[in-house]
Motif scaffolding. Structure first.
Motif, PDB file in Angstrom:
ATOM      1  N   GLN A 503      42.940  28.851 -23.415  1.00 14.97           N
ATOM      2  CA  GLN A 503      43.648  30.358 -22.803  1.00 14.97           C
ATOM      3  C   GLN A 503      43.962  31.115 -24.104  1.00 14.97           C
ATOM      4  N   VAL A 504      44.358  32.693 -23.294  1.00 11.69           N
ATOM      5  CA  VAL A 504      44.879  33.448 -24.215  1.00 11.69           C
ATOM      6  C   VAL A 504      46.213  34.355 -23.826  1.00 11.69           C
ATOM      7  N   HIS A 505      46.778  33.608 -25.238  1.00  8.43           N
ATOM      8  CA  HIS A 505      48.712  34.631 -25.124  1.00  8.43           C
ATOM      9  C   HIS A 505      48.513  35.266 -26.149  1.00  8.43           C
ATOM     10  N   LEU A 506      48.702  36.703 -25.594  1.00  7.27           N
ATOM     11  CA  LEU A 506      49.102  38.018 -26.624  1.00  7.27           C
ATOM     12  C   LEU A 506      50.516  38.399 -26.456  1.00  7.27           C
ATOM     13  N   GLY A 507      50.483  38.695 -28.038  1.00  9.87           N
ATOM     14  CA  GLY A 507      51.842  39.808 -28.169  1.00  9.87           C
ATOM     15  C   GLY A 507      53.759  38.728 -28.517  1.00  9.87           C
ATOM     16  N   GLY A 508      52.805  37.799 -28.697  1.00 13.23           N
ATOM     17  CA  GLY A 508      54.281  36.290 -28.827  1.00 13.23           C
ATOM     18  C   GLY A 508      54.511  36.786 -30.285  1.00 13.23           C
ATOM     19  N   SER A 509      56.361  36.460 -30.927  1.00 13.33           N
ATOM     20  CA  SER A 509      56.472  36.903 -31.694  1.00 13.33           C
ATOM     21  C   SER A 509      58.118  36.579 -32.352  1.00 13.33           C
ATOM     22  N   LEU A 510      58.400  36.151 -34.035  1.00 13.16           N
ATOM     23  CA  LEU A 510      59.770  35.974 -34.174  1.00 13.16           C
ATOM     24  C   LEU A 510      60.291  36.753 -34.931  1.00 13.16           C
ATOM     25  N   GLY A 511      60.937  37.553 -35.813  1.00 13.94           N
ATOM     26  CA  GLY A 511      61.766  38.385 -35.803  1.00 13.94           C
ATOM     27  C   GLY A 511      62.643  39.087 -35.058  1.00 13.94           C
ATOM     28  N   PHE A 512      61.971  40.596 -34.811  1.00  8.98           N
ATOM     29  CA  PHE A 512      62.425  41.077 -34.719  1.00  8.98           C
ATOM     30  C   PHE A 512      61.711  41.204 -32.884  1.00  8.98           C
ATOM     31  N   ASP A 513      62.653  41.114 -32.111  1.00 12.45           N
ATOM     32  CA  ASP A 513      62.548  40.181 -30.346  1.00 12.45           C
ATOM     33  C   ASP A 513      61.473  39.902 -30.153  1.00 12.45           C
ATOM     34  N   PRO A 514      61.942  38.515 -30.930  1.00 10.48           N
ATOM     35  CA  PRO A 514      61.327  37.204 -30.386  1.00 10.48           C
ATOM     36  C   PRO A 514      61.182  37.823 -29.030  1.00 10.48           C
ATOM     37  N   ASP A 515      60.020  37.087 -28.577  1.00  7.67           N
ATOM     38  CA  ASP A 515      59.490  36.161 -27.590  1.00  7.67           C
ATOM     39  C   ASP A 515      57.629  35.264 -27.623  1.00  7.67           C
TER      40      ASP A 515
END
Length: 564
Positions: A503-515
């Motif tokens: 299953q694909v998850h896209l655009g996760g991040s830590l740092g600026f605007d973690p989401d």
């Protein structure tokens, strides 16, 4: 539908409220165990099984191990039974843990703060060659894991580890796991504050105490004074990151209640500033709070993130200060968010004029032979201090300037890359189907194949790109906070067959605007389609991106069909 009569309504209104089930919070509900795991932990401490391994199980073999020692107590000494070979992902949900497990173990060796000497790494390599069929994996918690371990060999392994100051104790289980630390603590030219003394004090003075060996669930913590914020503080139960107070100077900003798995939550700022000297006592007080107030009845709600989520950070801080510290912490400003890469790949100047060199084994995979070769290369260039990282890298500290190029060449020759492509630099995977009883798909070999294919077809990328492959929903590879997160599951191919996929998850991040990453509704790819999918996705990004736009930013505005 017939409306209720007035009598029925009055009866319902007058009925006593249903008594809420206790959550197993010791401070509120008492310590009576509410499930088998809690009973087992209370009846006999987890670490008690070490002596039984030495005196009994190593002599009589796997079949002599008691069920309650095998799971969960063996976790307390760093041992997990591994998956039987040749059991596909379709068996994960249909077979019991006992049916899935083999008579071999994964063994986790702790490197608190990522600290390891060349002698210690060579010793782990020798253990790998002698007892673990040459396996060795760097983890995203700065440990090394070995596989194919037999219980008969554990006394000899512990003796060898003890001789160089290494341990497997508290490697797993409902305990404080390895304490993450900046791999460049004490040497980085841009360091805000060196957190090494705090980690060392916790290791030497606190971790061995019985009071911390029966927590509601695992407790993950991190302490870093680096402005790179290199310990994934947003997803830890407790994290201290370097921050400068306008009055008190360098110290730490504090985050609580982070974690991923099936209920991901980002850690929240506690709103305080803590000095280096205060870090150990705040760490201890927080663990004690978790011990007393953490939820124990349901294990899937027993992580600290659920307590912080229910209380809020204001109440959490108030109880921490009032009931466990006995004083109020200083209010503090938020640490500025690091705008660049958090990793330490490449050659960097230290504050003493020497250099550290960061390299990346693909997905952290290594062999015992490779660990020994790494130690040999370090010795050849007069390096004695190594560090592991949360991105499964390996750092060589204190390299003299005239040795940097020669060391880099020697490392490249043994498969450690000082200048990896962004694909190789950013890929992470969990153990996957090869050894894990929870996994549904193969991950580590798939990740290595994927990197090779991306380099062959796309060359390189000029921006960071984190790709994570996880074998199940538990997110050991941090699926939800990756640019491209791939959560393993069985999917249906075009011929109607159940096959390995993601299953694909896209655009996760830590740092600026973690989401957390955007889950593409209904979109899954088979393992066979994975290379084509990622190539197509990265190509679309390169075609459509605006100047300076990161992958995660493009994902937020891209058309749905371009993400498929």
């Amino acid at each position: 539908m017939t409306p209720p009569t007035a009598t029925a309504t009055r009866t319902a209104r007058n009925r006593p409220a249903r008594t809420k089930k206790p959550d197993g919070q010791w401070a509120l509900d008492g310590t009576d165990p509410l499930n088998d795991d809690e009973r087992i932990k209370q009846e006999d401490p987890g670490l008690s099984c070490k002596q039984r391994i030495i005196e009994l199980y190593s002599q009589q073999g796997f079949d002599s191990i008691s069920v309650e020692d095998l799971a969960p107590r063996f976790k307390w000494v760093g041992l997990y039974s591994q998956r039987k070979q040749n059991l596909g992902g379709e068996f994960t949900s249909t077979m019991t843990n006992t049916e899935l497990q083999d008579k071999y173990f994964m063994l986790r060796v702790r490197f608190d703060g990522g600290v390891v000497s060349t002698e210690q790494l060579r010793t782990v390599g020798e253990i790998s060659q002698q007892y673990a069929r040459g396996t060795a994996d760097f983890t995203d918690r700065q440990n090394v894991q070995l596989h194919w371990i037999q219980v008969e060999d554990m006394p000899a392994i512990w003796q060898k580890l003890d001789s160089v100051g290494l341990s497997t104790l508290l490697g797993c289980g409902d305990v404080p796991r390895v304490i993450l630390g900046s791999p460049v603590a004490g040497v980085a030219a841009d360091e805000i504050i060196d957190a090494t003394p705090a980690i060392e004090e916790l290791k030497q003075k606190w971790l061995h105490r019985d009071e911390f060996h029966n927590l509601p669930r695992k407790f993950k913590s991190a302490i870093s004074g680096s402005p790179r914020q290199d310990v994934t503080h947003e997803i830890q139960d407790l994290a201290f990151i370097g921050a400068v107070h306008p009055e008190f100077g360098p110290g730490f900003d504090v985050y609580v209640g982070g974690g991923l798995s099936t209920n991901p939550m980002l850690a929240q700022r506690l709103g305080v500033w803590v000095s280096l000297e205060q870090v150990p006592e705040v760490w201890v007080a927080t663990v004690r709070l978790f011990r007393e107030y953490g939820y124990r009845r349901l294990r899937n709600r027993a992580r600290m993130k659920f307590l912080v989520g229910a209380w809020g950070v204001e109440k959490f801080r108030e109880i921490l200060e009032t009931d466990f510290l006995g004083y109020r912490l200083a209010d503090g400003p938020a640490a500025p968010i690091n705008p660049g890469n958090r990793d330490h790949i490449g050659v960097h100047k230290q504050k003493d004029g020497r250099f550290y060199v960061g390299v990346k084994p693909t997905v952290g995979h290594a062999t015992g032979e490779q660990l020994i070769a790494i130690a040999d290369a370090a010795d050849k260039h007069a390096v004695t201090r190594l560090r592991t990282t949360v991105d499964k890298e390996l750092l060589f500290l204190d390299v003299e300037e005239d040795q940097v190029e020669a060391l880099s060449k020697d490392l490249d020759a043994i498969g450690l890359y000082t200048k990896p492509s962004e694909f190789r630099r950013g890929v992470v995977s969990c153990t996957g189907l090869e050894f894990c009883k929870l996994a549904l798909v193969t991950t580590k070999a798939r990740a290595i194949e994927l990197v090779d294919e991306l380099e062959q077809r796309l060359g390189d990328l000029d921006v960071p790109l984190r790709i994570s492959l996880n074998g199940c929903p538990n997110s050991c590879a941090r699926t939800q906070v990756s640019d491209i997160g791939l959560k393993g599951q069985l999917v249906t191919d075009e011929q109607g067959n159940k096959v390995e996929g993601f299953q694909v998850h896209l655009g996760g991040s830590l740092g600026f605007d973690p989401d957390f990453g955007k889950k593409l509704r209904g979109h899954k790819v088979t393992s066979a389609q994975l290379g084509d999918y990622v190539v197509r996705l990265v190509t679309k990004y390169k075609e459509q991106r605006r100047e300076g736009e990161q992958f995660r930013e493009w994902v937020l505005r891209a058309a749905e069909e371009d993400l498929q």
